[in-house]
Design a protein around this motif. Structure first.
Motif, mmCIF file in Angstrom:
data_model
loop_
_atom_site.group_PDB
_atom_site.id
_atom_site.type_symbol
_atom_site.label_atom_id
_atom_site.label_comp_id
_atom_site.label_asym_id
_atom_site.label_seq_id
_atom_site.Cartn_x
_atom_site.Cartn_y
_atom_site.Cartn_z
ATOM 1 N N MET A 1 39.312 46.809 34.402
ATOM 2 C CA MET A 1 39.107 45.693 35.276
ATOM 3 C C MET A 1 40.406 45.307 35.995
ATOM 4 N N THR A 2 41.523 45.473 35.328
ATOM 5 C CA THR A 2 42.794 45.122 35.970
ATOM 6 C C THR A 2 43.047 45.977 37.201
ATOM 7 N N GLU A 3 42.641 47.234 37.151
ATOM 8 C CA GLU A 3 42.811 48.105 38.315
ATOM 9 C C GLU A 3 41.966 47.622 39.480
ATOM 10 N N VAL B 1 41.211 44.579 40.386
ATOM 11 C CA VAL B 1 41.720 43.397 41.086
ATOM 12 C C VAL B 1 43.157 43.551 41.562
ATOM 13 N N SER B 2 43.837 44.584 41.138
ATOM 14 C CA SER B 2 45.239 44.774 41.527
ATOM 15 C C SER B 2 45.356 44.882 43.048
ATOM 16 N N MET C 1 36.940 37.465 29.897
ATOM 17 C CA MET C 1 37.925 38.060 30.799
ATOM 18 C C MET C 1 39.188 37.207 30.796
ATOM 19 N N ASP D 1 45.572 36.609 33.563
ATOM 20 C CA ASP D 1 46.177 37.935 33.657
ATOM 21 C C ASP D 1 45.661 38.692 34.876
ATOM 22 N N LEU D 2 44.362 38.588 35.121
ATOM 23 C CA LEU D 2 43.782 39.257 36.281
ATOM 24 C C LEU D 2 44.320 38.637 37.573
ATOM 25 N N GLN E 1 47.110 37.219 38.044
ATOM 26 C CA GLN E 1 48.522 37.591 38.209
ATOM 27 C C GLN E 1 48.665 38.911 38.972
ATOM 28 N N ARG E 2 47.700 39.800 38.837
ATOM 29 C CA ARG E 2 47.742 41.113 39.489
ATOM 30 C C ARG E 2 47.249 41.075 40.939
ATOM 31 N N MET E 3 46.648 39.944 41.332
ATOM 32 C CA MET E 3 46.097 39.827 42.675
ATOM 33 C C MET E 3 47.191 39.492 43.683
ATOM 34 N N THR F 1 46.709 31.272 43.488
ATOM 35 C CA THR F 1 45.372 31.779 43.178
ATOM 36 C C THR F 1 44.434 30.611 42.899
#
Length: 73
Positions: free
Chosen positions: A1-3, A5-6, A23, A27-28, A30-32, A56
């Motif tokens: 899932m992290t990939e 939203v990156s 979820m 953390d998710l 942060q990758r956006m 965000t």
């Protein structure tokens, strides 16, 4: 899932499966990229309890007035 939203500016939650309620939204987010919005069609999270990084936001369907924005510019 992290990939998934990156680098994204928008993440959309379209499912109410119980796995989505665990979820790691901060953390998710942060990758956006910024500005970033997580839009939840199923209200899997309480917007008052969501603590996201600056730039965000978490928005749940039907709760636009209570959206939690973390200094979105």
């Amino acid at each position: 899932m992290t990939e998934a939203v990156s680098g994204a500016n928008l993440a959309v939650i379209l499912n109410n499966h119980p796995v989505f309620t665990s979820m790691p939204l901060p953390d998710l987010a942060q990758r956006m990229d910024r500005p970033g919005v997580i839009y939840d069609f199923w209200n899997n999270f309480n917007s008052r309890d969501v603590d996201l990084p600056d730039g965000t936001a978490y928005v749940a369907l039907g709760s636009h007035g209570a959206a939690r924005y973390a200094h979105v510019a």
